[in-house]
Design an enzyme around this catalytic site. Structure first.
Site, PDB file in Angstrom:
ATOM      1  N   ALA A   1      88.443  29.226 -47.956  1.00 19.18           N
ATOM      2  CA  ALA A   1      87.100  28.676 -47.758  1.00 19.18           C
ATOM      3  C   ALA A   1      86.814  27.518 -48.703  1.00 19.18           C
ATOM      4  O   ALA A   1      87.283  27.482 -49.836  1.00 19.18           O
ATOM      5  CB  ALA A   1      86.058  29.772 -47.974  1.00 19.18           C
TER       6      ALA A   1
ATOM      7  N   HIS B   1      84.742   4.372 -48.292  1.00 16.33           N
ATOM      8  CA  HIS B   1      84.307   3.036 -48.729  1.00 16.33           C
ATOM      9  C   HIS B   1      85.200   2.621 -49.893  1.00 16.33           C
ATOM     10  O   HIS B   1      85.919   3.444 -50.464  1.00 16.33           O
ATOM     11  CB  HIS B   1      82.836   3.047 -49.163  1.00 16.33           C
TER      12      HIS B   1
ATOM     13  N   ARG C   1      96.572  22.196 -58.147  1.00 15.47           N
ATOM     14  CA  ARG C   1      97.946  22.148 -58.652  1.00 15.47           C
ATOM     15  C   ARG C   1      98.699  23.329 -58.059  1.00 15.47           C
ATOM     16  O   ARG C   1      98.092  24.280 -57.564  1.00 15.47           O
ATOM     17  CB  ARG C   1      97.984  22.175 -60.170  1.00 15.47           C
TER      18      ARG C   1
ATOM     19  N   ALA D   1      90.861  29.220 -51.977  1.00 15.47           N
ATOM     20  CA  ALA D   1      89.452  28.884 -51.766  1.00 15.47           C
ATOM     21  C   ALA D   1      88.945  27.972 -52.872  1.00 15.47           C
ATOM     22  O   ALA D   1      89.265  28.148 -54.041  1.00 15.47           O
ATOM     23  CB  ALA D   1      88.616  30.155 -51.711  1.00 15.47           C
TER      24      ALA D   1
END
Length: 162
Positions: free
Chosen positions: A106, A79, A146, A124
């Site tokens: 993950a 949106h 980063r 992860a």
């Protein structure tokens, strides 16, 4: 899989890993608009509970990627962000591109405009913010993500054949 857009998968693309957490939970893959595209290369494996939503740009994964559980990939903000227009669709979706032989851990989030180069590792829990570009063989981590290191080149397999 749902939506009015396009899907391009290899017959060697895998969604779901039975011996992993969430084995009986589904992934959600939506190519929402006619302009949308979700494209996944040969040999790419998504663990359980992946969510990929394209709203007009594209989401592209190269070949031979390994993806951990609970990945979230969005090519738009879903949106507009300005308070007066938050109920309107994002007018500027941007393609998300993941190269070949990428490992994603993950619970990673990839937001619109992200590019992950060939051979990268995304650690992860990383939140990869809009427009982030990871050079090939980078190690990416954090929130916001980063580059924190590099993958040794001698460990990179040859580029896949087209």
């Amino acid at each position: 899989f749902k939506g009015g857009g396009r899907f391009r998968f290899s017959n060697q693309t895998v969604f779901g890993v039975p011996r992993s957490p969430g084995a009986y939970a589904c992934s959600y893959i939506e190519s929402r608009t006619p302009e949308s595209l979700i494209e996944i290369g040969r040999g790419t494996v998504f663990n359980n509970r992946a969510t990929l939503i394209s709203e007009g740009a594209a989401i592209r994964f190269g070949q031979d990627c390994l993806i951990g559980p609970e990945l979230l990939v969005l090519d738009s903000n879903s949106h507009e962000l300005a308070p007066a227009r938050r109920r309107e669709p994002d007018r500027q979706p941007r393609e998300v591109r993941v190269g070949h032989n990428v490992f994603i851990g993950a619970r990673v989030t990839l937001l619109k405009g992200v590019e992950i180069g060939d051979g990268c590792i995304v650690s992860a829990g990383a939140v990869v913010t809009p427009g982030f570009k990871a050079p090939p063989l980078s190690i990416v981590a954090g929130n916001p993500a980063r580059v924190i290191g590099s993958v040794p080149q001698d460990e990179m397999p040859p580029a896949p054949a087209a």
